[in-house]
Each structure stands twice: as C-alpha cells, then as structure tokens.
Design a protein around this motif. Structure first.
Motif, PDB file in Angstrom:
ATOM      1  N   ASP A 203       0.813  -1.208   0.000  1.00 14.25           N
ATOM      2  CA  ASP A 203       0.000   0.000   0.000  1.00 14.25           C
ATOM      3  C   ASP A 203       0.854   1.269   0.000  1.00 14.25           C
ATOM      4  O   ASP A 203       1.927   1.322   0.594  1.00 14.25           O
ATOM      5  N   LYS A 204       0.303   2.293  -0.655  1.00 19.31           N
ATOM      6  CA  LYS A 204       0.966   3.597  -0.772  1.00 19.31           C
ATOM      7  C   LYS A 204       1.403   4.164   0.582  1.00 19.31           C
ATOM      8  O   LYS A 204       2.438   4.827   0.677  1.00 19.31           O
ATOM      9  N   ALA A 205       0.628   3.896   1.629  1.00 22.73           N
ATOM     10  CA  ALA A 205       0.965   4.438   2.958  1.00 22.73           C
ATOM     11  C   ALA A 205       2.382   4.006   3.375  1.00 22.73           C
ATOM     12  O   ALA A 205       3.125   4.801   3.958  1.00 22.73           O
ATOM     13  N   PHE A 206       2.751   2.758   3.060  1.00 21.72           N
ATOM     14  CA  PHE A 206       4.084   2.258   3.422  1.00 21.72           C
ATOM     15  C   PHE A 206       5.159   2.889   2.546  1.00 21.72           C
ATOM     16  O   PHE A 206       6.281   3.125   2.990  1.00 21.72           O
ATOM     17  N   ILE A 207       4.803   3.138   1.278  1.00 19.01           N
ATOM     18  CA  ILE A 207       5.762   3.754   0.354  1.00 19.01           C
ATOM     19  C   ILE A 207       6.034   5.198   0.795  1.00 19.01           C
ATOM     20  O   ILE A 207       7.178   5.649   0.837  1.00 19.01           O
ATOM     21  N   ASP A 208       4.979   5.912   1.185  1.00 26.70           N
ATOM     22  CA  ASP A 208       5.127   7.285   1.690  1.00 26.70           C
ATOM     23  C   ASP A 208       6.007   7.316   2.940  1.00 26.70           C
ATOM     24  O   ASP A 208       6.751   8.262   3.169  1.00 26.70           O
ATOM     25  N   LYS A 211      10.267   7.654   4.039  1.00 22.69           N
ATOM     26  CA  LYS A 211      11.042   8.861   4.377  1.00 22.69           C
ATOM     27  C   LYS A 211      11.947   8.596   5.575  1.00 22.69           C
ATOM     28  O   LYS A 211      13.031   9.124   5.665  1.00 22.69           O
ATOM     29  N   ASN A 212      11.448   7.783   6.511  1.00 25.43           N
ATOM     30  CA  ASN A 212      12.276   7.504   7.692  1.00 25.43           C
ATOM     31  C   ASN A 212      12.746   6.056   7.708  1.00 25.43           C
ATOM     32  O   ASN A 212      12.196   5.197   7.011  1.00 25.43           O
ATOM     33  N   GLU A 213      13.763   5.809   8.538  1.00 27.34           N
ATOM     34  CA  GLU A 213      14.431   4.512   8.518  1.00 27.34           C
ATOM     35  C   GLU A 213      13.486   3.373   8.901  1.00 27.34           C
ATOM     36  O   GLU A 213      13.505   2.304   8.289  1.00 27.34           O
ATOM     37  N   ARG A 214      12.640   3.620   9.917  1.00 21.27           N
ATOM     38  CA  ARG A 214      11.708   2.575  10.331  1.00 21.27           C
ATOM     39  C   ARG A 214      10.739   2.222   9.204  1.00 21.27           C
ATOM     40  O   ARG A 214      10.392   1.060   9.009  1.00 21.27           O
ATOM     41  N   GLY A 215      10.337   3.233   8.459  1.00 16.83           N
ATOM     42  CA  GLY A 215       9.441   3.007   7.332  1.00 16.83           C
ATOM     43  C   GLY A 215      10.117   2.184   6.233  1.00 16.83           C
ATOM     44  O   GLY A 215       9.498   1.296   5.640  1.00 16.83           O
ATOM     45  N   ARG A 216      11.389   2.482   5.991  1.00 18.29           N
ATOM     46  CA  ARG A 216      12.137   1.714   4.986  1.00 18.29           C
ATOM     47  C   ARG A 216      12.300   0.263   5.441  1.00 18.29           C
ATOM     48  O   ARG A 216      12.153  -0.672   4.658  1.00 18.29           O
ATOM     49  N   ASN A 217      12.587   0.076   6.744  1.00 18.47           N
ATOM     50  CA  ASN A 217      12.731  -1.289   7.283  1.00 18.47           C
ATOM     51  C   ASN A 217      11.432  -2.073   7.118  1.00 18.47           C
ATOM     52  O   ASN A 217      11.446  -3.272   6.847  1.00 18.47           O
ATOM     53  N   MET A 218      10.339  -1.360   7.295  1.00 21.07           N
ATOM     54  CA  MET A 218       9.020  -1.998   7.173  1.00 21.07           C
ATOM     55  C   MET A 218       8.827  -2.532   5.746  1.00 21.07           C
ATOM     56  O   MET A 218       8.439  -3.690   5.561  1.00 21.07           O
ATOM     57  N   VAL A 219       9.094  -1.699   4.739  1.00 21.08           N
ATOM     58  CA  VAL A 219       8.937  -2.125   3.341  1.00 21.08           C
ATOM     59  C   VAL A 219       9.918  -3.253   3.039  1.00 21.08           C
ATOM     60  O   VAL A 219       9.559  -4.236   2.375  1.00 21.08           O
ATOM     61  N   ASP A 220      11.137  -3.126   3.568  1.00 19.79           N
ATOM     62  CA  ASP A 220      12.149  -4.173   3.412  1.00 19.79           C
ATOM     63  C   ASP A 220      11.582  -5.510   3.914  1.00 19.79           C
ATOM     64  O   ASP A 220      11.668  -6.538   3.230  1.00 19.79           O
ATOM     65  N   SER A 221      10.949  -5.484   5.093  1.00 20.43           N
ATOM     66  CA  SER A 221      10.396  -6.708   5.686  1.00 20.43           C
ATOM     67  C   SER A 221       9.253  -7.263   4.843  1.00 20.43           C
ATOM     68  O   SER A 221       9.167  -8.481   4.643  1.00 20.43           O
ATOM     69  N   ILE A 222       8.391  -6.398   4.362  1.00 19.96           N
ATOM     70  CA  ILE A 222       7.253  -6.863   3.557  1.00 19.96           C
ATOM     71  C   ILE A 222       7.753  -7.533   2.274  1.00 19.96           C
ATOM     72  O   ILE A 222       7.285  -8.605   1.902  1.00 19.96           O
ATOM     73  N   VAL A 223       8.735  -6.894   1.626  1.00 18.74           N
ATOM     74  CA  VAL A 223       9.285  -7.456   0.380  1.00 18.74           C
ATOM     75  C   VAL A 223       9.908  -8.821   0.667  1.00 18.74           C
ATOM     76  O   VAL A 223       9.713  -9.785  -0.085  1.00 18.74           O
ATOM     77  N   THR A 224      10.618  -8.928   1.789  1.00 16.79           N
ATOM     78  CA  THR A 224      11.267 -10.199   2.145  1.00 16.79           C
ATOM     79  C   THR A 224      10.227 -11.293   2.389  1.00 16.79           C
ATOM     80  O   THR A 224      10.367 -12.412   1.898  1.00 16.79           O
ATOM     81  N   VAL A 234       4.518  -5.535  -5.873  1.00 14.75           N
ATOM     82  CA  VAL A 234       4.269  -4.280  -6.577  1.00 14.75           C
ATOM     83  C   VAL A 234       4.186  -3.170  -5.534  1.00 14.75           C
ATOM     84  O   VAL A 234       3.429  -3.286  -4.560  1.00 14.75           O
ATOM     85  N   ALA A 235       4.965  -2.125  -5.714  1.00 19.94           N
ATOM     86  CA  ALA A 235       4.875  -0.959  -4.826  1.00 19.94           C
ATOM     87  C   ALA A 235       3.852  -0.009  -5.422  1.00 19.94           C
ATOM     88  O   ALA A 235       3.943   0.366  -6.589  1.00 19.94           O
ATOM     89  N   GLU A 236       2.847   0.368  -4.631  1.00 14.26           N
ATOM     90  CA  GLU A 236       1.774   1.246  -5.107  1.00 14.26           C
ATOM     91  C   GLU A 236       2.053   2.710  -4.767  1.00 14.26           C
ATOM     92  O   GLU A 236       2.653   3.015  -3.733  1.00 14.26           O
ATOM     93  N   GLY A 237       1.594   3.595  -5.615  1.00 12.30           N
ATOM     94  CA  GLY A 237       1.627   5.028  -5.296  1.00 12.30           C
ATOM     95  C   GLY A 237       3.011   5.630  -5.248  1.00 12.30           C
ATOM     96  O   GLY A 237       3.278   6.521  -4.448  1.00 12.30           O
ATOM     97  N   VAL A 238       3.913   5.139  -6.107  1.00 10.68           N
ATOM     98  CA  VAL A 238       5.273   5.686  -6.147  1.00 10.68           C
ATOM     99  C   VAL A 238       5.265   6.974  -6.964  1.00 10.68           C
ATOM    100  O   VAL A 238       4.824   6.987  -8.114  1.00 10.68           O
TER     101      VAL A 238
END
Ligand code: C2E
Ligand code: MG
Ligand code: MG
Ligand code: MG
Length: 291
Positions: A203-208, A211-224, A234-238
């Motif tokens: 979801d776009k909310a995670f892509i937005d 901006k911060n490190e915790r948010g990037r770690n979150m997307v990293d975890s989801i992709v993994t 698929v990353a939405e709302g880029v």
C-alpha cells in the motif's frame, strides 16, 4: 444558553446527516442511470519493471463520467455502490471493458501481459463468480491467462477458508491473484501463506513512510516476506525518483504510480503502449545519437 447551544448542535448534526443521506441517494440514482447510459469508463495505470523501466502490466481503474456532475471519484461512489450492491453490475462493466481492451492490444501486437481488475467483496462472494468471469472472458475471446484479479484483505478475511476455495477455483483457470493495499487490513501471516496468491501490492501508505528509517525497514520486511512466499511485489503510489532508488535497493521488482504515469484513458494508454514499443526497439539512428 447551554440548552440553546445543545439545540443548535443537534440541529446541525441532523442537517449534516440529512445532507449526507441526500447525497448518497443522489449518487445511487446517478449510478443507476449511469449503468443504463454507459457512463462507467475504464482507465489504465501502467505497472513498470523497476530495473528495465519497461511495462509489465496495468491496472484497470473505473471512472464514473457523468454529463451533469463531471467525474465522480471512485473513493466517493465505490463505497456507496458496495452498500447498494450496484458494485456487482459496475464490476461486470469494468471486467468486460478491460477484457475487450486487452484483447484489442493483444491482437494489435501492442501488449502481451495481464490486466489487473479490482474485485469487490460483494463480487467475490457471488456463488456464480467463476462462471460470470468465464462468460466475460469467452465473450471477449480472451484466454484467462491475461487476467489478474486484485482483492483486499477485508474481502478474504471475512471467511478465510471459503476464500481459499474461491481463490483456488480462480487460480485453477490460470487467473492470477493479487492482494491489494497489503498491510492496511487485518490479514494474518498464517493465512497469507495459505492463500493461492501470485502478487502482493504494498500500500501507498508504506511507500510514503519510506522517508524515515523505520518506514524503509518496514517495506524491506514486507518485500522479504513476499519473496519468501514466492510472491511478486508491486509498490503502489510511487511518485518520486528517490523512492525508486530505495525500492531498487530493497529488491522490489514492480512499481505503479504517478512517477511513471497516472491512470490513462483507453486511447491514451494505446499511445503509451506504442511509445513503449519504440523504446524497446530503438532505431540505429537514435541509438547512435545517444552514444
Ligand atoms: P486501488 O485498487 O488501490 O488503486 C490504486 C489507486 O491509487 C488508484 O486510485 C490510483 O489512481 C491511485 N494512485 C496510483 N498511483 C498513485 C500515486 O502515485 N499517487 C497517488 N496519490 N495515487 C495514486 P483510484 O483510481 O481513485 O481508485 C481508488 C480505489 O477505488 C482503488 O484503489 C480501488 O480500491 C477502488 N477501485 C477503482 N476501480 C475499481 C473497480 O473497477 N472495481 C472496484 N471494486 N474497485 C475499484
Ligand atoms: Mg487495485
Ligand atoms: Mg491498492
Ligand atoms: Mg488503494
């Protein structure tokens, strides 16, 4: 004073409720008329391979174009259509037009992949869902291979075991299944493993939030997690170039968003496909120029 104030706020509340009810009824009527008069159009948003920058697919998105009120956003009419049940007829219009358009692009040699169509909870739980889809595919002479359906966590978590059965019958036809808006609902990891999915849309909310490190770690975890379950991501709302850079480092393979393109009308998307083709096979002259 107190009583009067209370009285006023009661009146105000009542009035707001009234206006909302009137607006809902207005939209319900517009949709009934719009279904008769063919006011629902399908727009297409490209899904791009992040490494090659090439088109890998597209999402069909409904547009309600009324002669009197202009374009009404899906965010406004879809929830109402869900409640009234009109989403079933609207969904069939979208599916039918998406199959028709992809068949044309396929026949014209412009595209050879899947179109993703959103499926609402109401459609998903129709007892004759699969035969309805079969009929639309047959009518448009489109093999099921070219169809992907996007469903949300809410749709499948209502009755997860029944959802697995429905998903299996779709998947058995060669239809791909994507979990839309992943991370915003209540799906459990235990079920995620059991659902016969092909794709996870972050979801776009995670892509937005990258901006911060915790948010990037979150997307990293989801992709993994997705990759460990053999799912595409698929990353939405880029929207921004630096988001693309981060997503590349996180091994996310596919991107959908304004950065590449907004949803396009059928004609605009046809032009987009033609441009993609000329990119894929650059002439000698243009490749010399870029050297
Ligand atoms: P969705 O399925 O998650 O679709 C993605 C939404 O994000 C689309 O909004 C798209 O225009 C928007 N979007 C894409 N890239 C960007 C971006 O970079 N920035 C921003 N701000 N937005 C972006 P849209 O078309 O307004 O649709 C909203 C939602 O309405 C969809 O979310 C989907 O849940 C629903 N919807 C749309 N078409 C249909 C349909 O045919 N059937 C059903 N059941 N639902 C639909
Ligand atoms: Mg979607
Ligand atoms: Mg989505
Ligand atoms: Mg969404």
């Amino acid at each position: 004073y107190h009583a009067k104030k209370k009285g006023n706020s009661y009146l105000f509340f009542n009035d707001t409720m009234n206006r909302q009810a009137v607006k809902r009824l207005q939209i319900e009527n517009l949709m009934r008329f719009g279904l008769k008069e063919d006011h629902f159009e399908v727009y297409y948003q490209p899904k791009m391979n992040i490494r090659t920058g090439k088109l890998t697919g597209m999402e069909a998105l409904v547009r309600f174009i009324t002669p009197k009120k202009g374009i009404i956003s899906p965010g406004v009419f879809i929830p109402i259509a869900e409640e009234t049940g009109q989403i079933i007829d609207i969904g069939e219009v979208v599916l039918n037009k998406a199959c028709r358009d992809v068949k044309k692009w396929l026949d014209d040699g412009l595209f050879n992949g899947r179109v993703a169509v959103n499926l609402s909870a109401k459609q998903f739980s129709l007892p004759d869902l699969t035969s309805r889809i079969d009929i639309i595919l047959q009518k448009n002479a489109l093999p099921s291979y070219f169809l992907e359906l996007e469903i949300t966590e809410g749709t499948v978590m209502d009755d997860p075991n029944e959802a697995i059965n429905i998903m299996r019958s779709l998947s058995a036809r060669g239809i791909h299944l994507a979990m839309d808006d992943f991370g915003t609902g209540y799906s459990s990891l235990a079920y995620l493993k059991q659902f016969p999915l092909n794709t996870l849309k972050v979801d776009k909310a995670f892509i937005d939030d990258m901006k911060n490190e915790r948010g990037r770690n979150m997307v990293d975890s989801i992709v993994t997690i997705a990759h460990n379950l053999d799912l595409h991501v698929v990353a939405e709302g880029v929207e921004q170039a630096h988001q693309i850079d981060i997503l590349k480092t996180l091994n996310c393979e596919t991107v959908q968003g304004y950065y590449y393109s907004k949803p396009l009308s059928k004609d605009e998307f046809t032009e987009f496909l033609k441009q993609q083709q000329s990119k894929a096979t650059p002439s000698l002259i243009s490749s010399k120029k870029s050297n």
